[in-house]
Structures are given as structure tokens and as C-alpha cells.
Design a protein around this motif. Structure first.
Motif, PDB file in Angstrom:
ATOM      1  N   ALA A  57       1.880   0.652  -5.779  1.00  0.00           N
ATOM      2  CA  ALA A  57       2.264   0.588  -4.366  1.00  0.00           C
ATOM      3  C   ALA A  57       1.131   0.016  -3.519  1.00  0.00           C
ATOM      4  O   ALA A  57       1.365  -0.797  -2.609  1.00  0.00           O
ATOM      5  CB  ALA A  57       2.661   1.971  -3.866  1.00  0.00           C
ATOM      6  N   ILE A  58      -0.092   0.396  -3.802  1.00  0.00           N
ATOM      7  CA  ILE A  58      -1.237  -0.127  -3.045  1.00  0.00           C
ATOM      8  C   ILE A  58      -1.411  -1.618  -3.302  1.00  0.00           C
ATOM      9  O   ILE A  58      -1.639  -2.400  -2.369  1.00  0.00           O
ATOM     10  CB  ILE A  58      -2.514   0.657  -3.397  1.00  0.00           C
ATOM     11  N   ILE A  59      -1.285  -2.029  -4.558  1.00  0.00           N
ATOM     12  CA  ILE A  59      -1.452  -3.449  -4.888  1.00  0.00           C
ATOM     13  C   ILE A  59      -0.357  -4.292  -4.241  1.00  0.00           C
ATOM     14  O   ILE A  59      -0.633  -5.372  -3.694  1.00  0.00           O
ATOM     15  CB  ILE A  59      -1.497  -3.643  -6.420  1.00  0.00           C
ATOM     16  N   ILE A  80      -4.401  -5.269   6.509  1.00  0.00           N
ATOM     17  CA  ILE A  80      -4.776  -3.880   6.803  1.00  0.00           C
ATOM     18  C   ILE A  80      -3.536  -3.012   6.973  1.00  0.00           C
ATOM     19  O   ILE A  80      -3.427  -1.930   6.380  1.00  0.00           O
ATOM     20  CB  ILE A  80      -5.674  -3.825   8.064  1.00  0.00           C
ATOM     21  N   ILE A  81      -2.585  -3.485   7.759  1.00  0.00           N
ATOM     22  CA  ILE A  81      -1.392  -2.677   8.033  1.00  0.00           C
ATOM     23  C   ILE A  81      -0.547  -2.503   6.774  1.00  0.00           C
ATOM     24  O   ILE A  81      -0.109  -1.389   6.454  1.00  0.00           O
ATOM     25  CB  ILE A  81      -0.580  -3.313   9.175  1.00  0.00           C
ATOM     26  N   LEU A  82      -0.314  -3.592   6.040  1.00  0.00           N
ATOM     27  CA  LEU A  82       0.509  -3.473   4.836  1.00  0.00           C
ATOM     28  C   LEU A  82      -0.209  -2.716   3.713  1.00  0.00           C
ATOM     29  O   LEU A  82       0.440  -2.050   2.905  1.00  0.00           O
ATOM     30  CB  LEU A  82       0.975  -4.845   4.371  1.00  0.00           C
ATOM     31  N   LEU A  83      -1.541  -2.781   3.685  1.00  0.00           N
ATOM     32  CA  LEU A  83      -2.292  -1.982   2.712  1.00  0.00           C
ATOM     33  C   LEU A  83      -2.133  -0.490   3.022  1.00  0.00           C
ATOM     34  O   LEU A  83      -1.910   0.325   2.121  1.00  0.00           O
ATOM     35  CB  LEU A  83      -3.766  -2.366   2.718  1.00  0.00           C
ATOM     36  N   LEU A  84      -2.208  -0.135   4.297  1.00  0.00           N
ATOM     37  CA  LEU A  84      -1.994   1.261   4.681  1.00  0.00           C
ATOM     38  C   LEU A  84      -0.555   1.703   4.413  1.00  0.00           C
ATOM     39  O   LEU A  84      -0.321   2.832   3.971  1.00  0.00           O
ATOM     40  CB  LEU A  84      -2.354   1.466   6.152  1.00  0.00           C
ATOM     41  N   GLY A  86       1.340   0.490   2.069  1.00  0.00           N
ATOM     42  CA  GLY A  86       1.407   0.623   0.611  1.00  0.00           C
ATOM     43  C   GLY A  86       0.794   1.937   0.137  1.00  0.00           C
ATOM     44  O   GLY A  86       1.319   2.593  -0.761  1.00  0.00           O
ATOM     45  N   PHE A  87      -0.295   2.335   0.784  1.00  0.00           N
ATOM     46  CA  PHE A  87      -0.921   3.612   0.453  1.00  0.00           C
ATOM     47  C   PHE A  87       0.036   4.769   0.759  1.00  0.00           C
ATOM     48  O   PHE A  87       0.225   5.671  -0.064  1.00  0.00           O
ATOM     49  CB  PHE A  87      -2.222   3.780   1.234  1.00  0.00           C
ATOM     50  N   CYS A  88       0.655   4.718   1.929  1.00  0.00           N
ATOM     51  CA  CYS A  88       1.612   5.772   2.312  1.00  0.00           C
ATOM     52  C   CYS A  88       2.814   5.783   1.369  1.00  0.00           C
ATOM     53  O   CYS A  88       3.291   6.853   0.975  1.00  0.00           O
ATOM     54  CB  CYS A  88       2.069   5.576   3.752  1.00  0.00           C
ATOM     55  N   ALA A  89       3.302   4.613   1.008  1.00  0.00           N
ATOM     56  CA  ALA A  89       4.431   4.542   0.074  1.00  0.00           C
ATOM     57  C   ALA A  89       4.027   5.099  -1.291  1.00  0.00           C
ATOM     58  O   ALA A  89       4.826   5.781  -1.953  1.00  0.00           O
ATOM     59  CB  ALA A  89       4.918   3.104  -0.060  1.00  0.00           C
ATOM     60  N   GLY A  90       2.810   4.816  -1.717  1.00  0.00           N
ATOM     61  CA  GLY A  90       2.327   5.348  -2.994  1.00  0.00           C
ATOM     62  C   GLY A  90       2.232   6.861  -2.986  1.00  0.00           C
ATOM     63  O   GLY A  90       2.631   7.523  -3.944  1.00  0.00           O
ATOM     64  N   VAL A  91       1.721   7.414  -1.896  1.00  0.00           N
ATOM     65  CA  VAL A  91       1.631   8.869  -1.794  1.00  0.00           C
ATOM     66  C   VAL A  91       3.029   9.482  -1.798  1.00  0.00           C
ATOM     67  O   VAL A  91       3.285  10.488  -2.470  1.00  0.00           O
ATOM     68  CB  VAL A  91       0.844   9.272  -0.522  1.00  0.00           C
ATOM     69  N   LEU A  92       3.944   8.886  -1.068  1.00  0.00           N
ATOM     70  CA  LEU A  92       5.315   9.396  -1.023  1.00  0.00           C
ATOM     71  C   LEU A  92       5.980   9.319  -2.397  1.00  0.00           C
ATOM     72  O   LEU A  92       6.668  10.257  -2.820  1.00  0.00           O
ATOM     73  CB  LEU A  92       6.130   8.625   0.009  1.00  0.00           C
ATOM     74  N   ASN A  93       5.772   8.225  -3.115  1.00  0.00           N
ATOM     75  CA  ASN A  93       6.335   8.093  -4.476  1.00  0.00           C
ATOM     76  C   ASN A  93       5.771   9.155  -5.415  1.00  0.00           C
ATOM     77  O   ASN A  93       6.501   9.729  -6.225  1.00  0.00           O
ATOM     78  CB  ASN A  93       6.058   6.709  -5.050  1.00  0.00           C
ATOM     79  N   VAL A  94       4.471   9.403  -5.311  1.00  0.00           N
ATOM     80  CA  VAL A  94       3.847  10.409  -6.170  1.00  0.00           C
ATOM     81  C   VAL A  94       4.396  11.789  -5.849  1.00  0.00           C
ATOM     82  O   VAL A  94       4.718  12.573  -6.742  1.00  0.00           O
ATOM     83  CB  VAL A  94       2.303  10.365  -6.024  1.00  0.00           C
ATOM     84  N   LEU A  95       4.530  12.094  -4.571  1.00  0.00           N
ATOM     85  CA  LEU A  95       5.066  13.400  -4.187  1.00  0.00           C
ATOM     86  C   LEU A  95       6.516  13.561  -4.628  1.00  0.00           C
ATOM     87  O   LEU A  95       6.928  14.639  -5.064  1.00  0.00           O
ATOM     88  CB  LEU A  95       4.936  13.606  -2.681  1.00  0.00           C
ATOM     89  N   ARG A  96       7.295  12.509  -4.536  1.00  0.00           N
ATOM     90  CA  ARG A  96       8.684  12.580  -4.997  1.00  0.00           C
ATOM     91  C   ARG A  96       8.751  12.759  -6.505  1.00  0.00           C
ATOM     92  O   ARG A  96       9.549  13.539  -7.015  1.00  0.00           O
ATOM     93  CB  ARG A  96       9.451  11.325  -4.607  1.00  0.00           C
TER      94      ARG A  96
END
Length: 114
Positions: A57-59, A80-84, A86-96
Motif C-alpha cells: 500500500a505504501i509503495i 507526499i499526500i498520496l504517500l500518506l 497509502g500509509f493510511c490504506a496500509g494500516v487499514l488493510n492490516v487492521l482488517r
């Protein structure tokens, strides 16, 4: 002579029974070890899955940000915005995937569908 033979057979039977009990206890210990190893393998597989989802997701966010900046010329803000994001999407995917956040059920939100 028959008594000696019976005593020898009883001794041999007792010895074999003890050896069989030892083998059975060793088998149980081996099975417990295999169960622990399988649980450990499942844990490693889950960790690899979660980490790969997070990194992917970050990449993806970074690459999309770079492409966005390259074509539109908004460097470095798009990355910067899309990297952030991607980070949020990655965290959400991991939590799901870990079961900490429930996946949204869109069918329950609509009052017209029953």
C-alpha cells in the motif's frame, strides 16, 4: 519347567508393556511439538501477509504520487499526500486482515434493500 516358561513370558510381557507405554508417551510429546510448530508456521504466514499488504500500500501510494507529480507538476505535494494516503490504506488493510476493524457491509445501510 512350565513355571519357568510362564514366568519368562510374564516378564517379557511386562517389559513390552513398559516399552509400549514409553513409546506412546514419546508419540504424544512429538504430536504436541508438531502442533506448536504448525501454530508457529501459521503465525509467520500471517505476519508475512500483513507486512506485505502494508508495504504494498505504501509503495502504490508513492508510485501514484510520483506519477501524479510528474504529469501535473505539483512536486512534491502529490507524492507526499498520496504517500500518506497509502500509509493510511496500509494500516487499514492490516487492521482488517487482523480482525481488529470490521469490513463495512454496504447492504445493511440501505433501507430500500430487504
Amino acid at each position: 519347567m512350565a513355571d519357568d516358561r510362564d514366568e519368562g513370558l510374564e516378564q517379557r510381557r511386562a517389559q513390552l508393556g513398559a516399552e509400549l507405554a514409553n513409546k506412546r508417551s514419546e508419540m504424544r510429546e512429538g504430536e504436541h511439538g508438531e502442533v506448536r510448530a504448525e501454530v508457529s508456521r501459521k503465525g509467520y504466514a500471517q505476519a508475512m501477509k500483513l507486512s506485505s499488504e502494508f508495504i504494498a500500500a505504501i509503495i502504490v501510494g508513492a508510485v501514484l504520487g510520483y506519477v501524479f507529480d510528474r504529469f501535473i507538476g505539483t512536486a512534491p505535494w502529490g507524492m507526499i499526500i498520496l504517500l500518506l494516503l497509502g500509509f493510511c490504506a496500509g494500516v487499514l488493510n492490516v487492521l482488517r486482515s487482523a480482525g481488529r476493524v470490521a469490513t463495512p457491509m454496504l447492504d445493511e445501510r440501505r433501507p430500500d434493500k430487504k
